[in-house]
Design a protein around this motif. Structure first.
Motif, PDB file in Angstrom:
ATOM      1  N   GLN A   1       0.807  -1.206   0.000  1.00 13.86           N
ATOM      2  CA  GLN A   1       0.000   0.000   0.000  1.00 13.86           C
ATOM      3  C   GLN A   1       0.848   1.268   0.000  1.00 13.86           C
TER       4      GLN A   1
ATOM      5  N   PRO B   1      -5.271   4.744  -3.950  1.00 17.95           N
ATOM      6  CA  PRO B   1      -5.427   3.732  -4.999  1.00 17.95           C
ATOM      7  C   PRO B   1      -4.059   3.332  -5.528  1.00 17.95           C
TER       8      PRO B   1
ATOM      9  N   ARG C   1      -2.052   0.736  -8.127  1.00 16.72           N
ATOM     10  CA  ARG C   1      -2.177  -0.191  -9.265  1.00 16.72           C
ATOM     11  C   ARG C   1      -1.078  -1.249  -9.191  1.00 16.72           C
TER      12      ARG C   1
END
Length: 242
Positions: A219, A236, A238
């Motif tokens: 994260q 967010p 990816r």
């Protein structure tokens, strides 16, 4: 220094420096994809680790055949073909400057003695991607969490090319997360960003545009001081190759 132009990639851990993290080639491949040209010029700066020969060798092996490599060794112990100390402006010709881990405080002190920060800011404004892991993440921010002095400590002496504070290895080292949260909550460090091992934050002109990871489950978080203490805001992230 407040100039915030260009692309900067800040890695909490991973890449060729930490091949045990996950698919350790993914972050490096992503970094190369952000650079100019098919075979970009990549310069490794290992100041934070004292320009350790083994670290330099790992860099050269990792990028062999993928980039035109060079080394900037400010301690004067680089391999043949290193950028000469009287030609530091050669960094302006690089497509990527990749900063290794080690002591953030030592890195900043040595860079400033050689006048490197201004050259790197100029390089970024001309299209060079600035990147780094651990100390090489911390250095670009205004402040950071560091173990340069032994125990974890807040350091408010960064280059300021990126806003706020940084914390690498966020959940990868015991006590790293807890100490960082405490410093932001108390105001000893400004609000900032933390990255697990395997995670990179991509910045353009001082603005965060994306978080990517080579390890599923890793994260990046924004850490903010509040009236009640501190909050963690997961970003967010990816997964590369997914």
């Amino acid at each position: 220094m407040t100039l915030r132009q260009g692309t900067i990639v800040t890695m909490g851990g991973g890449g060729f420096s930490m091949p045990d993290v996950a698919d350790a080639g993914s972050l490096d491949e992503h970094l190369l994809a952000l650079a100019r040209g098919d075979t970009p010029r990549v310069c490794f700066v290992g100041t934070a680790g004292g320009d350790a020969a083994a670290y330099v060798e790992r860099f050269l092996a990792a990028f062999e055949g993928r980039a035109r490599t060079s080394v900037l060794a400010l301690f004067g112990n680089g391999p043949e073909g290193s950028i000469p100390l009287n030609r530091l402006d050669d960094v302006l010709d690089q497509d990527v400057v990749y900063v290794g881990g080690g002591s953030t405080a030592n890195l900043l002190a040595v860079w400033r003695l050689h006048g490197l920060p201004d050259l790197l800011a100029q390089a970024a404004s001309r299209g060079t991607v600035l990147a780094g892991i651990s100390a090489g993440m911390n250095c670009w921010f205004e402040a950071s969490s560091t173990d340069s002095f032994g125990p974890y400590a807040p350091l408010r002496d960064g280059l300021g090319l990126l806003p706020g504070s940084a914390c690498p290895h966020y959940r990868g080292e015991p006590g790293r997360r807890e100490s960082y949260l405490d410093w932001v909550a108390s105001g000893r460090l400004p609000d900032g960003y933390a990255a697990d091992d395997g995670v990179a934050l991509v910045w353009r002109d001082g603005v965060l545009v994306e978080a990517v990871t080579e390890r599923a489950g890793a994260q990046a978080v924004g850490v903010r001081r509040t009236a009640r203490g501190v909050t963690e805001e997961p970003l967010p992230t990816r997964v590369l190759g997914a």
